[in-house]
Design a protein around this motif. Structure first.
Motif, PDB file in Angstrom:
ATOM      1  N   GLY A 101       0.805  -1.225   0.000  1.00  9.60           N
ATOM      2  CA  GLY A 101       0.000   0.000   0.000  1.00  9.60           C
ATOM      3  C   GLY A 101       0.833   1.267   0.000  1.00  9.60           C
ATOM      4  N   LYS A 102       1.884   1.310   0.809  1.00 10.18           N
ATOM      5  CA  LYS A 102       2.710   2.523   0.877  1.00 10.18           C
ATOM      6  C   LYS A 102       3.436   2.771  -0.437  1.00 10.18           C
ATOM      7  N   VAL A 103       3.949   1.706  -1.024  1.00 14.89           N
ATOM      8  CA  VAL A 103       4.652   1.857  -2.304  1.00 14.89           C
ATOM      9  C   VAL A 103       3.685   2.345  -3.377  1.00 14.89           C
ATOM     10  N   GLU A 104       2.486   1.748  -3.408  1.00 12.94           N
ATOM     11  CA  GLU A 104       1.493   2.172  -4.398  1.00 12.94           C
ATOM     12  C   GLU A 104       1.075   3.620  -4.178  1.00 12.94           C
ATOM     13  N   ASN A 106       2.962   6.001  -2.909  1.00 11.57           N
ATOM     14  CA  ASN A 106       4.067   6.832  -3.401  1.00 11.57           C
ATOM     15  C   ASN A 106       4.072   6.903  -4.921  1.00 11.57           C
ATOM     16  N   ASN A 107       3.831   5.787  -5.585  1.00 15.26           N
ATOM     17  CA  ASN A 107       3.788   5.797  -7.055  1.00 15.26           C
ATOM     18  C   ASN A 107       2.662   6.694  -7.562  1.00 15.26           C
ATOM     19  N   THR A 108       1.514   6.638  -6.908  1.00 15.24           N
ATOM     20  CA  THR A 108       0.404   7.501  -7.302  1.00 15.24           C
ATOM     21  C   THR A 108       0.755   8.967  -7.096  1.00 15.24           C
ATOM     22  N   ALA A 109       1.414   9.274  -5.967  1.00 15.11           N
ATOM     23  CA  ALA A 109       1.811  10.662  -5.707  1.00 15.11           C
ATOM     24  C   ALA A 109       2.787  11.157  -6.764  1.00 15.11           C
ATOM     25  N   ILE A 110       3.729  10.311  -7.153  1.00 14.18           N
ATOM     26  CA  ILE A 110       4.700  10.704  -8.192  1.00 14.18           C
ATOM     27  C   ILE A 110       3.989  10.919  -9.522  1.00 14.18           C
ATOM     28  N   LYS A 111       3.024  10.062  -9.850  1.00 16.23           N
ATOM     29  CA  LYS A 111       2.264  10.245 -11.089  1.00 16.23           C
ATOM     30  C   LYS A 111       1.498  11.565 -11.064  1.00 16.23           C
ATOM     31  N   ASN A 112       0.914  11.912  -9.916  1.00 16.60           N
ATOM     32  CA  ASN A 112       0.199  13.190  -9.819  1.00 16.60           C
ATOM     33  C   ASN A 112       1.158  14.363  -9.971  1.00 16.60           C
TER      34      ASN A 112
END
Length: 140
Positions: A101-104, A106-112
């Motif tokens: 969950g935490k990795v996902e 972070n990936n979503t935040a980077i995409k945003n």
């Protein structure tokens, strides 16, 4: 003026009244049963993933298998095959409680950030924006 209108047939009258026809009612009931069976399978899978011990998980998996057989739908059969294929990983999840969950997140935040940071020409500035925004998220 014109000729008076002929009385509508029963079927047309039912349509005008907004009442379902007999055939549609039977189909609707059948689809409701299918939907209810699939919903029970989904809820049992959620219960299985929430269990705290491997014994409880095994019991929940057996109950899931019974519900899948009762549902007799290709979607639920495929779901159960997937659960069986991933059973070792599910056991690890139940024992450790570790998820990605935490990795996902972070990936979503980077995409945003990528989406909002279009136009950065300097890669080091872009990297700084990512690090600063992630630091703000972790500090908050």
């Amino acid at each position: 003026m014109g000729a008076p209108h002929a009385p509508p047939s029963r079927r047309r009258h039912a349509q005008l009244q907004g009442r379902p026809q007999a055939g549609r009612r039977v189909r609707r009931r059948r689809s409701d049963r299918h939907l209810q069976a699939v919903w029970k399978v989904k809820e049992q899978l959620r219960a299985l993933l929430r269990t705290g011990s491997l014994e409880d998980a095994a019991t929940a998996k057996e109950h899931l298998e019974e519900l899948v057989k009762a549902a007799a739908r290709p979607e639920t059969n495929r779901l159960y095959r997937t659960v069986c294929r991933w059973w070792q990983e599910i056991e690890v999840l139940i024992i450790t409680g570790a998820t990605t969950g935490k990795v996902e997140a972070n990936n979503t935040a980077i995409k945003n950030i990528k989406r909002t940071a279009r136009g950065y020409r300097n890669p080091s500035n872009y990297k700084s924006v990512i690090l600063l925004r992630s630091a703000v998220r972790t500090a908050a």
